[in-house]
Design a protein around this motif. Structure first.
Motif, PDB file in Angstrom:
ATOM      1  N   UNK A   1       0.645  -1.375   0.205  1.00 36.49           N
ATOM      2  CA  UNK A   1       0.316   0.202  -0.028  1.00 36.49           C
ATOM      3  C   UNK A   1       0.945   1.496  -0.191  1.00 36.49           C
ATOM      4  N   UNK A   2       1.177   1.816  -1.322  1.00 34.00           N
ATOM      5  CA  UNK A   2       1.840   3.079  -1.589  1.00 34.00           C
ATOM      6  C   UNK A   2       1.092   4.555  -0.509  1.00 34.00           C
ATOM      7  N   UNK A   3       1.648   4.768   0.139  1.00 33.94           N
ATOM      8  CA  UNK A   3       1.275   5.711   1.169  1.00 33.94           C
ATOM      9  C   UNK A   3       1.803   7.330   0.704  1.00 33.94           C
ATOM     10  N   UNK A   4       0.339   8.101  -0.251  1.00 32.39           N
ATOM     11  CA  UNK A   4       0.942   9.199  -0.284  1.00 32.39           C
ATOM     12  C   UNK A   4       2.166   9.478  -0.047  1.00 32.39           C
ATOM     13  N   UNK A   5       3.547  10.355  -0.545  1.00 31.12           N
ATOM     14  CA  UNK A   5       4.203  11.172   0.005  1.00 31.12           C
ATOM     15  C   UNK A   5       5.206  10.724   1.350  1.00 31.12           C
ATOM     16  N   UNK A   6       4.987   9.523   1.765  1.00 29.55           N
ATOM     17  CA  UNK A   6       5.526   9.087   2.792  1.00 29.55           C
ATOM     18  C   UNK A   6       6.503   8.434   1.856  1.00 29.55           C
ATOM     19  N   UNK A   7       7.727   8.219   3.134  1.00 30.03           N
ATOM     20  CA  UNK A   7       8.432   6.476   2.872  1.00 30.03           C
ATOM     21  C   UNK A   7       8.955   6.056   4.016  1.00 30.03           C
ATOM     22  N   UNK A   8       9.624   5.362   4.006  1.00 27.95           N
ATOM     23  CA  UNK A   8       9.194   4.870   5.231  1.00 27.95           C
ATOM     24  C   UNK A   8      10.993   4.068   5.934  1.00 27.95           C
ATOM     25  N   UNK A   9      12.010   4.540   6.421  1.00 24.11           N
ATOM     26  CA  UNK A   9      13.261   4.112   6.168  1.00 24.11           C
ATOM     27  C   UNK A   9      13.312   4.235   7.319  1.00 24.11           C
ATOM     28  N   UNK A  10      14.702   3.487   7.906  1.00 28.19           N
ATOM     29  CA  UNK A  10      15.348   3.040   9.190  1.00 28.19           C
ATOM     30  C   UNK A  10      16.724   2.522   9.025  1.00 28.19           C
TER      31      UNK A  10
END
Length: 295
Positions: free
Chosen positions: A257-266
């Motif tokens: 599910x691609x969330x608009x204007x959001x990336x999740x990085x660690x």
């Protein structure tokens, strides 16, 4: 140095059972008792409180336990250093890895290490981030690989890779069929996630807090495979590393599910106790790790 006695003492302190200690160390139970008596005589103190129902380490025993771990490590490192006078890398390397790294990222490096150093015996211990940090601190492993943060200030922490996570669900989830998903769409959802102490759970908690998300419920499973199977069967959302879900997404079993204007990085990191820094096998592992995934 009472190496065998100290090793027996440390094992007994950890398993809290004379019979199991004897089995683990391949010795008789009377020999275990004799080793403990010798140490108690040497240090003129009781190391354990014993009864038929329990075995409890004493305060002076706790002091010896921490020092004994260090002494055993120094002894074994010295033995390894002596082996270094030979040309080849050999002996044992114990690697602690959090679940995501140990199950989906580390195997590719292990294959390279086995090819390059065939005489090096590799042993991998997998746990959550908190467990691996504790194992490094107590010298149960030579080096650790974690996906979260650690508050253990005495450990040396070094980033080695950036990891991207994705919101994922079954193909039939309402958000999998929606275009232009936003953070607001993640309100009041059921999340299938790892247990507290896991780096993945820690990151999900951060995303939920920082975006003010309300959670309908959590379903906690201490296995990435268990989480994926639960999602495939139609339950909730999860936030997982791309390395974990790559195969299922390609096979059409899960949807990102691609969330608009959001990336999740660690950041993924390797950690070690400073006493391990000069251990040749540890240095060899770090070199291979940083060559495999250069920053």
């Amino acid at each position: 140095m009472h190496y065998e006695e100290l090793k027996t003492f440390v094992t007994l302190a950890e398993v809290k059972n004379f019979t199991k200690t004897a089995e683990l160390l391949l010795m008789s139970q009377p020999s275990v008792s004799l080793h403990i008596k010798n140490l108690e005589k040497e240090f003129q103190t009781k190391l354990f409180l014993r009864s038929p129902k329990f075995l409890q380490i004493t305060p002076t025993g706790e002091i010896l336990y921490e020092r004994a771990k260090q002494m055993i490590t120094i002894y074994e490192q010295t033995r390894q250093d002596i082996l270094e006078h030979q040309d080849s890398i050999k002996g044992e390397l114990i690697i602690g890895a959090s679940f995501t790294i140990g199950e989906y990222i580390l195997p590719a490096l292990l294959i390279d290490l086995q090819k390059d150093y065939p005489e090096l015996d590799l042993h991998v211990v997998i746990g959550n981030t908190e467990e691996i940090a504790q194992s490094v601190k107590l010298y149960k492993v030579d080096i650790g690989l974690i996906e979260g943060h650690t508050n253990e200030k005495e450990l040396s922490v070094h980033p080695f890779m950036e990891d991207e996570l994705f919101v994922v669900s079954s193909n039939n989830h309402e958000l999998a069929r929606k275009k232009g998903v936003t953070m607001a769409d993640l309100q009041n959802q059921t999340w299938v996630t790892r247990e507290n102490g896991s780096g993945t759970r820690e990151y999900l908690n951060h995303v939920i807090r920082s975006n003010g998300l309300k959670v309908k419920s959590f379903l906690t499973i201490s296995s990435s495979q268990g989480i994926k199977e639960t999602l495939i069967n139609g339950m909730g959302l999860s936030l997982l590393s791309g390395s974990i879900i790559d195969r299922e997404v390609k096979q059409g079993l899960l949807s990102i599910i691609h969330v608009k204007n959001q990336t999740f990085n660690r950041t993924l990191s390797y950690i070690y106790s400073p006493i391990m820094e000069e251990k040749r096998n540890v240095k060899t592992f770090i070199h291979s790790l940083t060559q495999k995934w250069p920053k």
